[in-house]
Design a protein around this motif. Sequence first.
Motif, PDB file in Angstrom:
ATOM      1  N   ARG A 190       0.835  -1.206   0.000  1.00  0.00           N
ATOM      2  CA  ARG A 190       0.000   0.000   0.000  1.00  0.00           C
ATOM      3  C   ARG A 190       0.870   1.257   0.000  1.00  0.00           C
ATOM      4  NH1 ARG A 190      -4.192   2.607  -1.849  1.00  0.00           N
ATOM      5  NH2 ARG A 190      -4.961   4.119  -0.379  1.00  0.00           N
ATOM      6  N   LEU A 191       1.940   1.256   0.779  1.00  0.00           N
ATOM      7  CA  LEU A 191       2.843   2.406   0.835  1.00  0.00           C
ATOM      8  C   LEU A 191       3.509   2.628  -0.523  1.00  0.00           C
ATOM      9  CD1 LEU A 191       4.040   4.620   2.592  1.00  0.00           C
ATOM     10  CD2 LEU A 191       5.818   3.007   3.285  1.00  0.00           C
ATOM     11  N   ASP A 247       3.204   5.948  -2.853  1.00  0.00           N
ATOM     12  CA  ASP A 247       4.377   6.672  -3.340  1.00  0.00           C
ATOM     13  C   ASP A 247       4.313   6.851  -4.858  1.00  0.00           C
ATOM     14  OD1 ASP A 247       5.468   6.992  -0.810  1.00  0.00           O
ATOM     15  OD2 ASP A 247       6.787   5.243  -0.978  1.00  0.00           O
ATOM     16  N   ARG A 248       3.930   5.801  -5.550  1.00  0.00           N
ATOM     17  CA  ARG A 248       3.798   5.876  -7.013  1.00  0.00           C
ATOM     18  C   ARG A 248       2.722   6.891  -7.406  1.00  0.00           C
ATOM     19  NH1 ARG A 248       3.248   0.562  -8.419  1.00  0.00           N
ATOM     20  NH2 ARG A 248       1.024   0.722  -8.079  1.00  0.00           N
ATOM     21  N   HIS A 249       1.607   6.863  -6.701  1.00  0.00           N
ATOM     22  CA  HIS A 249       0.513   7.794  -6.988  1.00  0.00           C
ATOM     23  C   HIS A 249       0.942   9.243  -6.710  1.00  0.00           C
ATOM     24  CE1 HIS A 249      -3.610   8.859  -7.813  1.00  0.00           C
ATOM     25  NE2 HIS A 249      -3.691   9.500  -6.659  1.00  0.00           N
ATOM     26  N   ARG A 261       3.892  14.982 -11.074  1.00  0.00           N
ATOM     27  CA  ARG A 261       4.104  15.221 -12.502  1.00  0.00           C
ATOM     28  C   ARG A 261       2.906  15.944 -13.105  1.00  0.00           C
ATOM     29  NH1 ARG A 261       5.364   9.498 -13.777  1.00  0.00           N
ATOM     30  NH2 ARG A 261       7.176   9.203 -12.502  1.00  0.00           N
ATOM     31  N   THR A 262       1.717  15.516 -12.751  1.00  0.00           N
ATOM     32  CA  THR A 262       0.504  16.153 -13.257  1.00  0.00           C
ATOM     33  C   THR A 262       0.435  17.600 -12.801  1.00  0.00           C
ATOM     34  OG1 THR A 262      -0.660  14.039 -13.252  1.00  0.00           O
ATOM     35  CG2 THR A 262      -2.021  16.015 -13.288  1.00  0.00           C
TER      36      THR A 262
END
Length: 118
Positions: free
Chosen positions: A88-89, A93-95, A101-102
């Motif tokens: 989940r962590l 982190d990826r999100h 970036r967005t």
Amino acid sequence: MRIGDLARATGVNARLLRYYEEQGLLASHRLPSGHRRYAQDAPETVRRIRVLLDAGLPTRVIRDVLPCVRGEDPSAYDPCVATHLSTRLHDLDRHITELQRTRASLAGLLAAAEGAVA
């Protein structure tokens, strides 16, 4: 323990308690009248569910993790929880990286739009 008693003891409304039961997170048994009865340790189970939900775990993961949780204190968790929490962590982190970036892209577009207006 009746559902109303459990709701009062935990501060979680009866509708949400029924949802937890539907998701396989909370167990009850039915009386011949159809009323639900919960075990005396149900308030502790609900508190554990709330802690895991607050940590951002979905109910499908909580269903797998809940048997490994011995208390509300994370130091009391069994090692089997670590894999789920680590996954989940990593996902978070990826999100966050994607959101950064967005955001940078959007900020660039906004700066270009504001520059075109000036």
